[in-house]
Design a protein around this motif. Structure first.
Motif, PDB file in Angstrom:
ATOM      1  N   ALA A  38      60.341  73.099  30.152  1.00 20.01           N
ATOM      2  CA  ALA A  38      59.120  73.620  30.022  1.00 20.01           C
ATOM      3  C   ALA A  38      58.284  73.205  30.593  1.00 20.01           C
ATOM      4  CB  ALA A  38      59.033  73.334  28.195  1.00 20.01           C
ATOM      5  N   ALA A  39      56.981  71.514  31.083  1.00 17.11           N
ATOM      6  CA  ALA A  39      56.618  70.997  31.322  1.00 17.11           C
ATOM      7  C   ALA A  39      56.151  72.377  32.400  1.00 17.11           C
ATOM      8  CB  ALA A  39      56.608  69.884  31.570  1.00 17.11           C
ATOM      9  N   ASN A  40      57.202  72.860  33.276  1.00 15.95           N
ATOM     10  CA  ASN A  40      57.129  72.746  34.417  1.00 15.95           C
ATOM     11  C   ASN A  40      56.319  75.317  34.601  1.00 15.95           C
ATOM     12  OD1 ASN A  40      57.956  70.519  36.264  1.00 15.95           O
ATOM     13  ND2 ASN A  40      60.158  72.050  35.532  1.00 15.95           N
ATOM     14  N   ARG A  41      56.511  75.461  33.645  1.00 16.91           N
ATOM     15  CA  ARG A  41      56.479  76.711  33.448  1.00 16.91           C
ATOM     16  C   ARG A  41      54.503  76.706  34.105  1.00 16.91           C
ATOM     17  NH1 ARG A  41      59.062  76.690  28.223  1.00 16.91           N
ATOM     18  NH2 ARG A  41      61.148  77.497  28.459  1.00 16.91           N
ATOM     19  N   GLY A  42      54.664  77.643  34.826  1.00 13.60           N
ATOM     20  CA  GLY A  42      53.493  78.105  35.063  1.00 13.60           C
ATOM     21  C   GLY A  42      52.787  77.413  36.889  1.00 13.60           C
ATOM     22  N   TRP A  43      53.765  75.910  36.936  1.00 18.77           N
ATOM     23  CA  TRP A  43      54.000  75.562  38.645  1.00 18.77           C
ATOM     24  C   TRP A  43      54.872  76.188  39.198  1.00 18.77           C
ATOM     25  CZ3 TRP A  43      49.713  73.175  39.479  1.00 18.77           C
ATOM     26  CH2 TRP A  43      49.088  73.104  38.571  1.00 18.77           C
ATOM     27  N   GLU A  44      56.248  76.269  38.288  1.00 18.25           N
ATOM     28  CA  GLU A  44      57.515  77.018  39.232  1.00 18.25           C
ATOM     29  C   GLU A  44      57.284  78.017  40.226  1.00 18.25           C
ATOM     30  OE1 GLU A  44      59.466  78.325  35.500  1.00 18.25           O
ATOM     31  OE2 GLU A  44      60.752  76.638  36.162  1.00 18.25           O
ATOM     32  N   LYS A  45      56.195  79.179  40.092  1.00  9.15           N
ATOM     33  CA  LYS A  45      55.728  80.092  40.638  1.00  9.15           C
ATOM     34  C   LYS A  45      54.563  79.313  41.525  1.00  9.15           C
ATOM     35  CE  LYS A  45      56.721  83.658  37.374  1.00  9.15           C
ATOM     36  NZ  LYS A  45      56.184  84.467  36.331  1.00  9.15           N
ATOM     37  N   ARG A  46      53.758  78.680  41.187  1.00  9.53           N
ATOM     38  CA  ARG A  46      52.327  78.399  42.589  1.00  9.53           C
ATOM     39  C   ARG A  46      53.332  77.586  43.790  1.00  9.53           C
ATOM     40  NH1 ARG A  46      47.278  75.519  41.331  1.00  9.53           N
ATOM     41  NH2 ARG A  46      46.460  75.066  43.223  1.00  9.53           N
ATOM     42  N   PHE A  47      54.579  76.452  43.179  1.00 10.09           N
ATOM     43  CA  PHE A  47      54.902  76.237  44.142  1.00 10.09           C
ATOM     44  C   PHE A  47      56.816  75.576  43.628  1.00 10.09           C
ATOM     45  CE2 PHE A  47      51.169  74.478  43.572  1.00 10.09           C
ATOM     46  CZ  PHE A  47      50.492  74.167  44.276  1.00 10.09           C
ATOM     47  N   PRO A  48      57.398  77.095  43.900  1.00  4.90           N
ATOM     48  CA  PRO A  48      58.353  77.480  43.984  1.00  4.90           C
ATOM     49  C   PRO A  48      59.214  76.268  45.184  1.00  4.90           C
ATOM     50  CG  PRO A  48      57.553  78.752  45.784  1.00  4.90           C
ATOM     51  CD  PRO A  48      56.260  77.884  45.122  1.00  4.90           C
ATOM     52  N   GLY A  49      58.797  75.709  45.420  1.00  7.50           N
ATOM     53  CA  GLY A  49      60.386  74.803  46.789  1.00  7.50           C
ATOM     54  C   GLY A  49      59.859  73.328  45.720  1.00  7.50           C
ATOM     55  N   ILE A  50      59.093  73.423  45.145  1.00 11.83           N
ATOM     56  CA  ILE A  50      58.572  71.822  44.818  1.00 11.83           C
ATOM     57  C   ILE A  50      60.348  71.956  42.764  1.00 11.83           C
ATOM     58  CG2 ILE A  50      58.188  69.964  43.713  1.00 11.83           C
ATOM     59  CD1 ILE A  50      57.497  70.722  46.566  1.00 11.83           C
ATOM     60  N   PHE A  51      60.901  72.988  42.732  1.00  7.40           N
ATOM     61  CA  PHE A  51      61.178  73.414  41.649  1.00  7.40           C
ATOM     62  C   PHE A  51      62.627  73.972  41.482  1.00  7.40           C
ATOM     63  CE2 PHE A  51      56.718  73.086  40.452  1.00  7.40           C
ATOM     64  CZ  PHE A  51      56.994  71.576  39.442  1.00  7.40           C
ATOM     65  N   ASP A  52      63.117  74.308  42.872  1.00  8.46           N
ATOM     66  CA  ASP A  52      63.527  75.221  42.990  1.00  8.46           C
ATOM     67  C   ASP A  52      64.977  74.451  44.841  1.00  8.46           C
ATOM     68  OD1 ASP A  52      66.122  77.091  43.399  1.00  8.46           O
ATOM     69  OD2 ASP A  52      65.313  78.650  44.482  1.00  8.46           O
ATOM     70  N   VAL A  53      65.476  73.121  43.725  1.00  9.26           N
ATOM     71  CA  VAL A  53      65.783  72.991  45.118  1.00  9.26           C
ATOM     72  C   VAL A  53      66.527  73.146  45.632  1.00  9.26           C
ATOM     73  CG1 VAL A  53      67.003  70.244  45.244  1.00  9.26           C
ATOM     74  CG2 VAL A  53      65.634  70.958  43.107  1.00  9.26           C
ATOM     75  N   ARG A  54      66.931  73.613  47.455  1.00 10.96           N
ATOM     76  CA  ARG A  54      67.775  73.981  47.758  1.00 10.96           C
ATOM     77  C   ARG A  54      69.066  72.831  48.840  1.00 10.96           C
ATOM     78  NH1 ARG A  54      67.887  79.309  47.153  1.00 10.96           N
ATOM     79  NH2 ARG A  54      66.461  80.317  45.832  1.00 10.96           N
ATOM     80  N   ASN A  55      70.093  73.226  48.642  1.00  8.30           N
ATOM     81  CA  ASN A  55      71.242  72.267  49.722  1.00  8.30           C
ATOM     82  C   ASN A  55      70.219  70.461  49.382  1.00  8.30           C
ATOM     83  OD1 ASN A  55      73.191  73.912  50.472  1.00  8.30           O
ATOM     84  ND2 ASN A  55      71.229  74.903  52.403  1.00  8.30           N
ATOM     85  N   GLY A  56      69.885  70.010  48.159  1.00 14.69           N
ATOM     86  CA  GLY A  56      69.494  68.564  48.076  1.00 14.69           C
ATOM     87  C   GLY A  56      68.225  68.619  48.556  1.00 14.69           C
ATOM     88  N   PHE A  57      67.515  69.641  48.806  1.00 11.76           N
ATOM     89  CA  PHE A  57      66.150  69.682  49.573  1.00 11.76           C
ATOM     90  C   PHE A  57      65.070  70.302  48.349  1.00 11.76           C
ATOM     91  CE2 PHE A  57      68.824  68.058  52.684  1.00 11.76           C
ATOM     92  CZ  PHE A  57      68.520  67.662  53.917  1.00 11.76           C
ATOM     93  N   LEU A  58      63.422  69.800  49.172  1.00 10.71           N
ATOM     94  CA  LEU A  58      62.856  70.277  48.204  1.00 10.71           C
ATOM     95  C   LEU A  58      61.787  70.937  49.088  1.00 10.71           C
ATOM     96  CD1 LEU A  58      61.138  67.353  45.990  1.00 10.71           C
ATOM     97  CD2 LEU A  58      62.833  69.680  45.417  1.00 10.71           C
ATOM     98  N   ASP A  59      61.528  71.483  49.386  1.00 12.56           N
ATOM     99  CA  ASP A  59      60.533  72.398  50.063  1.00 12.56           C
ATOM    100  C   ASP A  59      58.949  72.237  49.843  1.00 12.56           C
ATOM    101  OD1 ASP A  59      59.240  73.887  51.944  1.00 12.56           O
ATOM    102  OD2 ASP A  59      59.524  75.931  51.593  1.00 12.56           O
ATOM    103  N   THR A  60      58.381  71.642  50.704  1.00 13.27           N
ATOM    104  CA  THR A  60      56.865  70.783  50.106  1.00 13.27           C
ATOM    105  C   THR A  60      56.408  71.355  51.429  1.00 13.27           C
ATOM    106  OG1 THR A  60      57.697  69.040  52.020  1.00 13.27           O
ATOM    107  CG2 THR A  60      57.236  68.346  49.819  1.00 13.27           C
ATOM    108  N   SER A  61      56.776  72.793  52.335  1.00 14.22           N
ATOM    109  CA  SER A  61      55.264  73.168  53.401  1.00 14.22           C
ATOM    110  C   SER A  61      54.595  73.775  52.235  1.00 14.22           C
ATOM    111  CB  SER A  61      56.551  73.852  53.903  1.00 14.22           C
ATOM    112  OG  SER A  61      57.252  74.825  53.156  1.00 14.22           O
ATOM    113  N   GLY A  62      54.653  73.835  51.384  1.00 17.48           N
ATOM    114  CA  GLY A  62      53.610  74.136  50.526  1.00 17.48           C
ATOM    115  C   GLY A  62      52.533  73.255  50.058  1.00 17.48           C
ATOM    116  N   LEU A  63      52.383  71.835  50.453  1.00 14.49           N
ATOM    117  CA  LEU A  63      51.918  71.224  49.982  1.00 14.49           C
ATOM    118  C   LEU A  63      50.885  70.976  51.178  1.00 14.49           C
ATOM    119  CD1 LEU A  63      54.451  69.479  47.878  1.00 14.49           C
ATOM    120  CD2 LEU A  63      52.769  70.601  46.719  1.00 14.49           C
ATOM    121  N   ASN A  64      50.227  72.251  51.162  1.00 14.13           N
ATOM    122  CA  ASN A  64      49.009  71.359  52.710  1.00 14.13           C
ATOM    123  C   ASN A  64      47.927  71.627  51.980  1.00 14.13           C
ATOM    124  OD1 ASN A  64      49.223  74.468  51.909  1.00 14.13           O
ATOM    125  ND2 ASN A  64      50.092  74.960  53.762  1.00 14.13           N
ATOM    126  N   GLY A  65      47.399  71.470  51.053  1.00 12.32           N
ATOM    127  CA  GLY A  65      46.027  71.329  50.712  1.00 12.32           C
ATOM    128  C   GLY A  65      45.043  70.243  51.067  1.00 12.32           C
TER     129      GLY A  65
END
Length: 71
Positions: A38-65
């Motif tokens: 529940a603490a992730n609601r609202g953030w999941e859509k803005r940074f999906p790569g952090i909250f949707d782990v794929r093959n054991g990896f986080l996608d941090t490419s959206g963290l470029n600000g």
């Protein structure tokens, strides 16, 4: 290795950003996504790569600000 077992939501985004841009860190353990979803609601859509782990990896490419990468 960076361990962040209790920081969900915005805190997890900051932790992932620190891990992604610190030389020598090759892993991030982050369990709060599973235990406090529940603490992730609202953030999941803005940074999906952090909250949707794929093959054991986080996608941090959206963290470029500036600062802690969440702009």
């Amino acid at each position: 290795m960076r361990q962040d077992l209790t920081c969900p939501g915005a805190a997890l985004i900051h932790s992932a950003g620190i891990a992604a841009y610190t030389p020598g860190i090759a892993g991030l353990e982050a369990n709060a996504r599973e235990y406090v979803p529940a603490a992730n609601r609202g953030w999941e859509k803005r940074f999906p790569g952090i909250f949707d782990v794929r093959n054991g990896f986080l996608d941090t490419s959206g963290l470029n600000g500036p600062g802690l990468c969440t702009s």
